[in-house]
Enzyme design. Structure first.
Site, PDB file in Angstrom:
ATOM      1  N   GLN A 106       0.817  -1.233   0.000  1.00  0.00           N
ATOM      2  CA  GLN A 106       0.000   0.000   0.000  1.00  0.00           C
ATOM      3  C   GLN A 106       0.843   1.272   0.000  1.00  0.00           C
ATOM      4  OE1 GLN A 106      -3.232   0.071  -0.518  1.00  0.00           O
ATOM      5  NE2 GLN A 106      -3.305  -2.162  -0.512  1.00  0.00           N
TER       6      GLN A 106
ATOM      7  N   CYS B 214     -21.144  -9.140   4.005  1.00  0.00           N
ATOM      8  CA  CYS B 214     -21.916  -9.447   2.803  1.00  0.00           C
ATOM      9  C   CYS B 214     -21.130  -9.217   1.526  1.00  0.00           C
ATOM     10  CB  CYS B 214     -23.185  -8.609   2.760  1.00  0.00           C
ATOM     11  SG  CYS B 214     -24.503  -9.357   3.709  1.00  0.00           S
TER      12      CYS B 214
ATOM     13  N   ALA C 149       2.926  -3.700  -8.441  1.00  0.00           N
ATOM     14  CA  ALA C 149       2.826  -2.651  -9.459  1.00  0.00           C
ATOM     15  C   ALA C 149       1.408  -2.108  -9.614  1.00  0.00           C
ATOM     16  CB  ALA C 149       3.320  -3.188 -10.803  1.00  0.00           C
TER      17      ALA C 149
END
Lengths: 140, 385
Positions: B177, B323, B198
């Protein structure tokens, strides 16, 4: 987000019968926040016929759509007819649900069963409904 | 489409696609071949390696290309575990790692390794003292992410490294990240291994890399030929590697302006949501945070429903809801920072990118409060005030 059929999206975007019924003849709640869905269903009964059905749902698109469809399908039906409503019938009426969302339709069926059970109890009648334990409603 | 889901994927930049194209067709030579065609391809790979090395202030011979960030994480954990098992069998990770670290660690426990999951606080920070306490004489590896993929919290890696480096223990960080998103320097962070991908910085999918500091004992994950210095066999994904190299080069050039751009928009988004919607829960740290990340729990409602409404306006984002996960489980990151199931299930993650503009934020802030209110009115948990 195209995993849902047009019918599901219609019932999600324009849900029918949202709300509560004061002094309902039967009401039932199933689910819990850890599963991601809670459904609350209310019915008003006159001469053995469901004249009004409403719901409130915390849940995903499938949960809201199945709640909406289930309430539509029991309106105007007799108690006996409503007892026969299955999650498969609700799913079919919605044009199908993604496999991972089938449990939402089970929850709608269970919310209805719970409301019907409450109806019998409120009338002082023996309830013919066998409520499934929560784990079976939600098998994850 | 308005993309607020850049943590999932960024669109490769046109310059990246352009450098990749020749390797799809004309330049098909095998980089391991002796003849000219192969050598030209080899040179392209090495040029890419230099760029990727520069992105994290390392040397090209410390960069090993992989097929993904997940592979890099598996390579780091399993490769170090297998190469150092005579020294010890204990590995430390955090409770909020990416699944590729969590699952790799879990697999290692089946082979006799012991894994400790250090906790995080309410903002998602690992406490260096907890790492220190978790270290035993069997500890061979500590693996902690540089920044969290959901709540955006940037971990105090350098501070933790000091604790780890007091002992003869290897330190890996999952920087998927951060590499290409914020400045990353392997010497400042004092890590021995670092994973990147990448697709998180406008490069192609299928291209990742593991930085391995010179002298680090690690076994290959894939045995075979001498590619990647014998540490990762298999004919190279030349197209992906070349694309990753270009994406790294562009990131180096553009990083300050990219950060300013996304942070400015992200701050507008945070201010706007907190001003216009009540009972929202801000997740993560406000200070030590990825510049492109905003994560909110919307009380009384469920995340997928919110995403469905936003999808009608062609706005895409992500959710921590059970969900929306195939496993039907709420985000382990949100639960680890102490969010309730109800809030975790009502969480939306917005990750911004260079293709976002002010109009996107305006549209979101116009629509979101309406959708949140509509869903709340349908919710059995909500009582209108």
């Amino acid at each position: 987000m195209t995993q849902y059929s047009e019918k599901v999206m219609d019932h999600f975007m324009n849900p029918r019968n949202v709300g509560e019924i004061e002094n309902a003849d039967g009401e039932g709640t199933v689910g819990n926040p850890s599963c991601g869905d809670i459904m609350k269903m209310y019915i008003k009964v006159e001469k053995d016929v469901i004249v009004e059905a409403r719901f409130k749902t915390f849940g995903c698109g499938a949960a809201i759509a199945t709640s909406s469809m289930a309430t539509e399908m029991i309106k105007g039906r007799t108690i006996d007819e409503a007892m026969e409503l299955t999650n498969e019938a609700v799913t079919e009426a919605l044009g199908g649900l993604p496999k991972v969302k089938r449990h939402c339709s089970v929850l709608a069926e269970q919310a209805l069963q719970s409301a019907l059970d409450d109806y019998f109890k409120k009338k002082g009648l023996p309830s013919p409904i066998i409520l499934k334990p929560e784990e079976e409603v939600h098998d994850h | 489409m308005i993309n607020f889901d850049h943590a999932a994927a960024t669109q490769p930049l046109p310059e990246v696609v352009d450098v990749m194209k020749p390797f799809l067709y004309e330049q098909f030579g095998n980089p391991s071949s002796m003849y000219v065609e192969g050598q030209a391809v080899k040179e392209a790979i090495e040029a890419a390696r230099t760029n990727v090395a520069e992105l994290i202030h390392s040397n090209p011979n410390e960069i090993y290309f992989t097929a993904s960030g997940s592979e890099a994480n598996n390579f780091a954990l399993k490769g170090v575990a297998f190469a150092n098992q005579k020294k010890g069998n204990h590995i430390i990770i955090s409770a909020i790692e990416h699944f590729s670290v969590l699952q790799a660690a879990k697999s290692l426990t089946k082979l006799g390794f012991e894994v400790t999951h250090v906790p995080v606080d309410a903002q998602g920070f690992v406490n260096p003292d907890d790492v220190k306490k978790a270290i035993t004489d069997q500890t061979i590896l500590v693996s902690l992410m540089h920044a969290n993929h959901e709540i955006g919290t940037i971990e105090p890696i350098a501070e933790i490294a000091r604790v780890v480096k007091e002992r003869d223990i290897l330190f890996h960080t999952d920087a998927v990240q951060t590499a290409g998103t914020i400045p990353v320097d392997v010497d400042e962070l004092q890590v021995d291994l670092l994973s990147m991908a990448a697709q998180n910085f406008y490069g192609p999918k299928g291209a990742g890399a593991l930085y391995i500091r010179k002298g680090t004992r690690i076994n290959p994950l894939i045995d075979g030929g001498i590619q990647e210095n014998g540490r990762r066999a298999g004919t190279e994904n030349v197209m992906g590697i070349v694309g990753m190299g270009k994406a790294a080069e562009l990131a180096i050039q553009q990083l300050p302006e990219r950060i300013q751009h996304v942070q400015n928009l992200r701050d507008q988004l945070i201010i706007g949501i907190e001003a216009n919607i009540d009972e929202v829960f801000f997740h993560g740290s406000r200070e030590n945070r990825l510049p492109n990340n905003a994560n909110f729990g919307f009380r009384y409602i469920e995340g997928e429903s919110i995403l469905l409404f936003l999808g009608m306006d062609k706005i895409v984002a992500s959710s921590g809801s059970a969900c929306t996960s195939k496993a039907l489980k709420a985000s382990h990151v949100l639960l680890a920072i102490g969010a309730s199931h109800e809030i975790a299930n009502g969480t939306i993650l917005f990750t911004l990118g260079i293709d976002n503009e002010e109009g996107h934020i305006k549209l979101l802030l116009e629509k979101l409060p309406v959708y949140v209110q509509r869903l709340r009115e349908m919710s059995p948990l909500y009582e209108k005030k």
